[in-house]
Scaffold this motif. Sequence first.
Motif, mmCIF file in Angstrom:
data_model
loop_
_atom_site.group_PDB
_atom_site.id
_atom_site.type_symbol
_atom_site.label_atom_id
_atom_site.label_comp_id
_atom_site.label_asym_id
_atom_site.label_seq_id
_atom_site.Cartn_x
_atom_site.Cartn_y
_atom_site.Cartn_z
ATOM 1 N N UNK A 75 5.533 39.022 25.520
ATOM 2 C CA UNK A 75 5.205 39.011 26.945
ATOM 3 C C UNK A 75 5.934 40.181 27.603
ATOM 4 N N UNK A 76 5.222 41.265 27.938
ATOM 5 C CA UNK A 76 5.870 42.431 28.548
ATOM 6 C C UNK A 76 6.547 42.142 29.887
ATOM 7 N N UNK A 77 6.278 40.977 30.447
ATOM 8 C CA UNK A 77 6.975 40.591 31.670
ATOM 9 C C UNK A 77 8.479 40.509 31.481
ATOM 10 N N UNK A 128 12.148 48.275 42.696
ATOM 11 C CA UNK A 128 13.014 47.114 42.469
ATOM 12 C C UNK A 128 12.279 45.827 42.810
ATOM 13 N N UNK A 129 11.522 45.832 43.885
ATOM 14 C CA UNK A 129 10.761 44.636 44.261
ATOM 15 C C UNK A 129 9.721 44.284 43.212
ATOM 16 N N UNK A 130 9.047 45.290 42.670
ATOM 17 C CA UNK A 130 8.060 45.030 41.612
ATOM 18 C C UNK A 130 8.738 44.469 40.367
ATOM 19 N N UNK A 131 9.919 44.987 40.057
ATOM 20 C CA UNK A 131 10.682 44.485 38.913
ATOM 21 C C UNK A 131 11.046 43.017 39.101
ATOM 22 N N UNK A 132 11.619 42.675 40.251
ATOM 23 C CA UNK A 132 12.036 41.286 40.459
ATOM 24 C C UNK A 132 10.833 40.348 40.519
ATOM 25 N N UNK A 133 9.740 40.797 41.102
ATOM 26 C CA UNK A 133 8.522 39.976 41.122
ATOM 27 C C UNK A 133 8.017 39.734 39.694
ATOM 28 N N UNK A 134 8.090 40.771 38.856
ATOM 29 C CA UNK A 134 7.647 40.646 37.461
ATOM 30 C C UNK A 134 8.505 39.631 36.700
ATOM 31 N N UNK A 155 13.697 36.187 24.327
ATOM 32 C CA UNK A 155 14.616 37.305 24.102
ATOM 33 C C UNK A 155 14.258 38.433 25.062
ATOM 34 N N UNK A 156 15.226 38.826 25.870
ATOM 35 C CA UNK A 156 14.988 39.870 26.868
ATOM 36 C C UNK A 156 16.200 40.791 26.935
ATOM 37 N N UNK A 157 16.498 41.300 28.112
ATOM 38 C CA UNK A 157 17.566 42.277 28.295
ATOM 39 C C UNK A 157 18.445 41.895 29.480
ATOM 40 N N UNK A 158 19.558 42.612 29.624
ATOM 41 C CA UNK A 158 20.567 42.204 30.599
ATOM 42 C C UNK A 158 20.048 42.210 32.033
ATOM 43 N N UNK A 159 19.317 43.252 32.422
ATOM 44 C CA UNK A 159 18.843 43.317 33.796
ATOM 45 C C UNK A 159 17.893 42.197 34.136
ATOM 46 N N UNK A 160 17.037 41.855 33.197
ATOM 47 C CA UNK A 160 16.066 40.783 33.404
ATOM 48 C C UNK A 160 16.768 39.434 33.503
ATOM 49 N N UNK A 165 19.060 34.799 36.600
ATOM 50 C CA UNK A 165 20.235 34.014 36.993
ATOM 51 C C UNK A 165 20.513 34.160 38.486
ATOM 52 N N UNK A 166 20.442 35.382 39.000
ATOM 53 C CA UNK A 166 20.691 35.601 40.425
ATOM 54 C C UNK A 166 19.685 34.836 41.273
ATOM 55 N N UNK A 167 18.441 34.811 40.841
ATOM 56 C CA UNK A 167 17.418 34.060 41.575
ATOM 57 C C UNK A 167 17.779 32.576 41.635
ATOM 58 N N UNK A 168 18.191 32.010 40.510
ATOM 59 C CA UNK A 168 18.508 30.583 40.472
ATOM 60 C C UNK A 168 19.782 30.253 41.243
#
Length: 217
Positions: A75-77, A128-134, A155-160, A165-168
Amino acid sequence: MSVLYLVRHGQASFGTEDYDRLSPRGKDQSQSLGNFLMRAGTTPTSITSGDMKRQRQTAQGLIEAADWDTTLDIDPGWDEFNASDLISAYPTDDPSAKSDSRAFQRLLEKASTRWASGDHDADYLETFTAFTDRVDAALDRAVDGLGSGQSAVVVSSSGVIAWAAARLLDGGFQQWLALNRVTVNSGVTKIVSGASGKTMVTFNDHGHLPSSWITYR
């Protein structure tokens, strides 16, 4: 309740021509986590990764080490934001950032602050908004696809993972930046979902790693 395990990929190959692949230590980290999950009796309904090489390699390492009979979904998201794009758009450069991980982190945080400001959106392939929405959409897909009592590994990466986590935590950019800074390779963030919604119960757990194997880039 259902459970989602967000795993940061193992250590990538910083300072080489192909960053987007696991280093030997990254392979060790992936195997260590897979062995730990097998001993814990974790049998996910599904395992998903982003489409980046280091993410896919980590997921395959988990599957092999944990002896899961599970096909990897892509999932590229869950792909990481494009750090090279952010740094290229930043007005000043630091040549030492190509080989010094601390210098790279300092430059990346300055570039990320400019990116998130929203004042220079035309400079970036993904705002940045597109990233967080994704990332929000990928998190919702992963959790909404689980039935009661089921679990999944992503399995993803640190920024994702830091943004999830920040959203929650109802945080914003500064919360994201702080979490992104300390995310450990192969660390696990556990999210449970039930009648009250999504709740993060652990962040960045890396108890499966010997202290000498803990890396941040």
